[in-house]
Scaffold this active site. Structure first.
Site, PDB file in Angstrom:
ATOM      1  N   TRP A 101     -58.997   1.985 -49.639  1.00 23.08           N
ATOM      2  CA  TRP A 101     -58.096   3.142 -49.672  1.00 23.08           C
ATOM      3  C   TRP A 101     -56.794   2.645 -49.046  1.00 23.08           C
ATOM      4  CZ3 TRP A 101     -55.752   6.566 -46.058  1.00 23.08           C
ATOM      5  CH2 TRP A 101     -55.390   7.816 -46.566  1.00 23.08           C
ATOM      6  N   GLU A 133     -56.723  21.415 -51.813  1.00 23.15           N
ATOM      7  CA  GLU A 133     -57.178  20.019 -51.803  1.00 23.15           C
ATOM      8  C   GLU A 133     -57.921  19.621 -53.079  1.00 23.15           C
ATOM      9  OE1 GLU A 133     -60.009  18.586 -48.831  1.00 23.15           O
ATOM     10  OE2 GLU A 133     -60.901  20.558 -48.688  1.00 23.15           O
ATOM     11  N   LYS A 139     -62.872  11.048 -47.430  1.00 29.60           N
ATOM     12  CA  LYS A 139     -63.848  11.885 -46.729  1.00 29.60           C
ATOM     13  C   LYS A 139     -63.757  11.698 -45.217  1.00 29.60           C
ATOM     14  CE  LYS A 139     -67.291  14.717 -46.372  1.00 29.60           C
ATOM     15  NZ  LYS A 139     -66.931  16.149 -46.521  1.00 29.60           N
ATOM     16  N   ASN A 170     -62.518  -2.645 -42.795  1.00 25.63           N
ATOM     17  CA  ASN A 170     -62.103  -1.244 -42.688  1.00 25.63           C
ATOM     18  C   ASN A 170     -61.302  -1.111 -41.409  1.00 25.63           C
ATOM     19  OD1 ASN A 170     -63.622  -0.632 -44.886  1.00 25.63           O
ATOM     20  ND2 ASN A 170     -65.035   0.764 -43.835  1.00 25.63           N
ATOM     21  N   GLY A 171     -60.255  -0.298 -41.422  1.00 24.75           N
ATOM     22  CA  GLY A 171     -59.450  -0.107 -40.212  1.00 24.75           C
ATOM     23  C   GLY A 171     -58.055  -0.653 -40.407  1.00 24.75           C
ATOM     24  N   HIS A 181     -42.636  39.596 -42.955  1.00 29.86           N
ATOM     25  CA  HIS A 181     -41.624  38.912 -42.138  1.00 29.86           C
ATOM     26  C   HIS A 181     -41.044  37.698 -42.859  1.00 29.86           C
ATOM     27  CE1 HIS A 181     -42.352  41.559 -38.790  1.00 29.86           C
ATOM     28  NE2 HIS A 181     -43.658  41.399 -38.981  1.00 29.86           N
ATOM     29  N   ARG A 216     -65.936   8.547 -50.137  1.00 25.10           N
ATOM     30  CA  ARG A 216     -65.016   8.373 -49.018  1.00 25.10           C
ATOM     31  C   ARG A 216     -63.570   8.288 -49.498  1.00 25.10           C
ATOM     32  NH1 ARG A 216     -67.551   6.080 -44.211  1.00 25.10           N
ATOM     33  NH2 ARG A 216     -65.598   5.065 -43.736  1.00 25.10           N
ATOM     34  N   CYS A 272     -61.783   3.430 -46.587  1.00 24.54           N
ATOM     35  CA  CYS A 272     -62.466   2.263 -47.154  1.00 24.54           C
ATOM     36  C   CYS A 272     -63.977   2.313 -46.887  1.00 24.54           C
ATOM     37  CB  CYS A 272     -61.929   1.002 -46.526  1.00 24.54           C
ATOM     38  SG  CYS A 272     -60.136   0.905 -46.570  1.00 24.54           S
ATOM     39  N   GLU A 284     -58.983  28.468 -44.346  1.00 27.74           N
ATOM     40  CA  GLU A 284     -59.913  27.511 -44.946  1.00 27.74           C
ATOM     41  C   GLU A 284     -59.945  27.673 -46.467  1.00 27.74           C
ATOM     42  OE1 GLU A 284     -61.255  24.905 -44.268  1.00 27.74           O
ATOM     43  OE2 GLU A 284     -62.966  24.649 -45.574  1.00 27.74           O
ATOM     44  N   LYS A 328     -59.076  24.727 -49.124  1.00 27.11           N
ATOM     45  CA  LYS A 328     -60.052  24.339 -50.159  1.00 27.11           C
ATOM     46  C   LYS A 328     -59.390  24.340 -51.524  1.00 27.11           C
ATOM     47  CE  LYS A 328     -62.572  23.028 -48.542  1.00 27.11           C
ATOM     48  NZ  LYS A 328     -63.095  22.601 -47.284  1.00 27.11           N
TER      49      LYS A 328
HETATM   50  C1  AGP Z   1     -61.955  19.341 -45.643  1.00 33.06           C
HETATM   51  O1  AGP Z   1     -62.319  19.790 -46.882  1.00 33.06           O
HETATM   52  C2  AGP Z   1     -61.299  18.062 -45.558  1.00 33.06           C
HETATM   53  N1  AGP Z   1     -61.909  17.079 -46.304  1.00 33.06           N
HETATM   54  C3  AGP Z   1     -60.761  17.641 -44.198  1.00 33.06           C
HETATM   55  O2  AGP Z   1     -59.852  18.613 -43.805  1.00 33.06           O
HETATM   56  C4  AGP Z   1     -61.770  17.371 -43.042  1.00 33.06           C
HETATM   57  O3  AGP Z   1     -62.357  18.561 -42.628  1.00 33.06           O
HETATM   58  C5  AGP Z   1     -61.022  16.673 -41.895  1.00 33.06           C
HETATM   59  O4  AGP Z   1     -60.524  15.448 -42.351  1.00 33.06           O
HETATM   60  C6  AGP Z   1     -61.870  16.474 -40.672  1.00 33.06           C
HETATM   61  O5  AGP Z   1     -62.958  15.651 -40.919  1.00 33.06           O
HETATM   62  P1  AGP Z   1     -64.173  15.544 -39.909  1.00 33.06           P
HETATM   63  O6  AGP Z   1     -64.828  16.876 -39.845  1.00 33.06           O
HETATM   64  O7  AGP Z   1     -65.058  14.483 -40.469  1.00 33.06           O
HETATM   65  O8  AGP Z   1     -63.594  15.153 -38.572  1.00 33.06           O
END
Ligand code: AGP
Length: 606
Positions: free
Chosen positions: A74, A488, A601, A100-101, A504, A27, A2, A481, A485
């Site tokens: 969110w 996601e 985010k 938020n929260g 394996h 976000r 949020c 990674e 990428k």
């Molecule tokens: C990465 O592309 C993601 N959006 C996600 O994995 C992110 O790295 C993770 O949520 C950690 O976030 P932070 O670095 O803000 O702690």
């Protein structure tokens, strides 16, 4: 997650709130709303969907006022819907709240309030708050908020307006970020800096348990138990342009292109001839020598940077490193004490699991270093030492420039530890540092030379719903990674494997046409990886090899070249084609690149 924006001043609040909410779109959200106070009335406009839908409603309903609050939601408690979106209003229409929260004890509070006759119109945890304000209102808003806060368990950043107390905005936080922006006769509140950066760079960062009562004459800061707070104004050193797209189609592409500059900022002032200056890490050489173990703890991409960090620290500083996912670490009673150094990594500095892991480690007596991008966020404020990565604001949900600068922070830490332990000869250290200095130009070169090739490759290559990434040692860490990428942002199912592990079990999944992206940069295992590639090829896999010159490419269907660098540092270069590939595949598939479905985010809930 949020987003929150608030405004009090002399301008019409609606465009300011909408503009702020737009800056927070990255976000992640599924509904949005605003409330405006004007002449004894509060008008709320909210809707499920994107901000464009809210803007349409605002056009029709034309809410007006110079005081207002806004929110992007969110969904956590209750599905995305207009009744569940914020702001939430008390049944007597006296109070509106954005939050938020998560209020963890909301169901108990809700039952108690229902018994007293309060009507609920949403499924959210937040709605208990406006009703509690009505229940406890004693003619003084600040005092009432304090009483309500006492009842709440969980995490919150709250903005509150009251009809009965015109021209006042209350902001209060616990475990969820909130800042107050100061300008001439006007004040802004937000959950995140980009929301208000175009208006002011002067901010108060609220700490947990702090409250700001804001009117047009100023900001009164206090703790939730009523003690005045004296706080320094923090000057944000981000340029407002950094949070704009600057002609790129997506923030992700802009951020990929910003990486050479981000790397330069990350190393600025820190690289000497043979030594690393990290004055912000207050460890003595003896303390570094005494550590018998390092834990690196993080989530997602930040966790992947830690996997590279492990290779770098173990190989240079010879300290055993365990890399753990924060949501696991915090609940598994990890073997951490004062002889363990813990490094937490977070772009946002607000990730709930990483923050909890940091606190868990400190409770067990460990010293915690934070590698972080967002200055003033909670994780660096609570850590014992901070290495800022200076990537600048990262808006796209998919992390790119933060990842690259986290990697370089780990390389710097590894050299720093190794030098402190007298394990790294001056000559080798000079070699590494000079290679580090070349990386920004090499990253620029890869983007320049391979972007078009990768954009073309994306068109024909990843038509399948599955893809595999393979590599050995550091290449495997980067493969993880690359696979994250791709999944996601393009929603293709992707997995990363150590190249030697395929046979394996996973080799059973390789069939005609399956895309396999192979990272082949680590000299000591190049031949072994090439053998694994042959095994894949023999079963119909289509190979894209990412490698430097000199590697036998005859098994590759496509080849992407990176410049020569030190073996240990290749991660910074191999990451670039993987980011570009994920980006162009997502574009080809028509995906929402910057705001992928279901993701946020900054993940401020568990
Ligand atoms: C990465 O592309 C993601 N959006 C996600 O994995 C992110 O790295 C993770 O949520 C950690 O976030 P932070 O670095 O803000 O702690």
């Amino acid at each position: 997650m949020c987003g929150i924006v608030g405004y009090i001043g002399t301008e019409e609040a609606t465009p300011i709130l909408l503009e702020g909410l737009k800056k927070l779109e990255y976000r992640g959200y599924d509904s949005a709303g605003i409330s405006l106070y004007d002449q004894g009335q509060i008008e709320t406009v909210k809707t499920v969907g994107k901000l464009a839908e809210l803007e349409e409603l605002v056009q029709q309903e034309k809410p007006s006022g110079q005081l207002g609050i806004g929110h992007t939601r969110w969904a956590t408690h209750g599905k995305p819907s207009t009744p569940n979106s914020h702001p939430h209003t008390s049944s007597d229409d006296q109070f509106v709240v954005v939050h938020n929260g998560i209020i963890e004890n909301y169901s108990t509070l809700k039952s108690e309030l229902k018994e007293k006759g309060y009507q609920f119109t949403s499924q959210t945890d937040t709605e208990v708050i406006p009703h509690l304000l009505t229940e406890y209102y004693d003619g003084n808003l600040e005092q009432t908020v304090r009483k309500v806060i006492e009842k709440l368990e969980g995490a919150y950043a709250l903005l509150i307006l009251s009809k009965g107390e015109p021209d006042k905005l209350i902001a209060v936080r616990e475990d969820s970020p909130l800042i107050v922006g100061l300008a001439d006769g006007e004040y802004f509140v937000a959950s995140d800096i980009p929301a208000i950066l175009s208006h002011t760079d002067q901010i108060y960062i609220l700490e947990d348990g702090e409250m700001a009562a804001i009117n047009r004459d100023g900001v009164e800061l206090s703790t939730v138990d009523g003690k005045p707070v004296d706080k320094e104004i923090f000057t944000v050193d981000w340029d407002p342009g950094m949070a704009e797209k600057a002609g790129f189609e997506h923030f992700m592409l802009k951020e990929i292109h910003e990486q050479p500059e981000a790397l330069r900022r990350a190393v600025a002032g820190r690289l000497n001839q043979a030594d690393i200056h990290l004055d912000e890490v207050g460890l003595t050489a003896q303390e570094i020598k005494d550590y018998n173990k390092i834990y690196i703890v993080a989530c997602g991409t930040a966790y992947h940077s830690g996997l590279v960090g492990k290779y770098a620290i173990e190989s240079l500083a010879e300290i055993p490193v365990e890399v753990d996912i924060a949501s696991e670490f915090r609940y598994r009673d990890p073997l951490v004490d004062q002889d363990t150094l813990v490094i937490v990594v977070s772009q946002s500095g607000e990730t709930a699991d990483t923050l909890a892991a940091l606190r868990e480690a400190q409770n067990k007596g460990a010293r915690v270093i934070a590698i972080c991008n967002t200055v003033g966020s909670t994780i660096p404020r609570e850590a014992d030492d901070v290495v800022y990565i200076h990537a600048g604001p990262e808006i796209a949900v998919a992390s790119t420039k933060a990842y690259l600068t986290m990697l370089i922070a780990f390389y710097m830490l590894a050299i720093y530890f190794a030098r402190a332990k007298d394990l790294l000869a001056t000559e080798r250290s000079e070699e590494l540092i000079s290679a580090l200095k070349e990386l920004p130009d090499q990253v620029a070169e890869i983007i320049e030379e391979s972007e078009e090739q990768i954009a073309q490759l994306a068109k024909e290559y990843l038509k399948q719903e599955n893809a595999f990434f393979i590599g050995r040692s550091i290449d495997y860490a980067v493969a993880l990674e690359g696979s994250l990428k791709l999944k996601e942002i393009s929603y293709i199912h992707a997995e990363a494997y150590p190249a030697g592990e395929l046979k394996h079990g996973t080799l059973a999944l390789i069939e005609e046409g399956i895309p396999v992206i192979a990272l082949v940069t680590q000299e000591s295992v190049i031949e072994k990886t090439l053998s694994n590639i042959k095994e894949v090829k023999a079963r119909g896999g289509v190979i894209t090899g990412i490698t430097a010159n000199g590697v036998d490419e005859k098994e590759f269907d496509y080849s992407i070249k990176i410049p020569q660098t030190d073996q240990l540092l290749t991660s910074i270069l191999t990451a670039i084609p993987l980011q570009l590939l994920a980006y162009y595949v997502a574009v080809e598939r028509g995906c929402d690149v910057d705001q992928p479905r279901n993701l946020a985010k900054s993940v401020t809930v568990e």
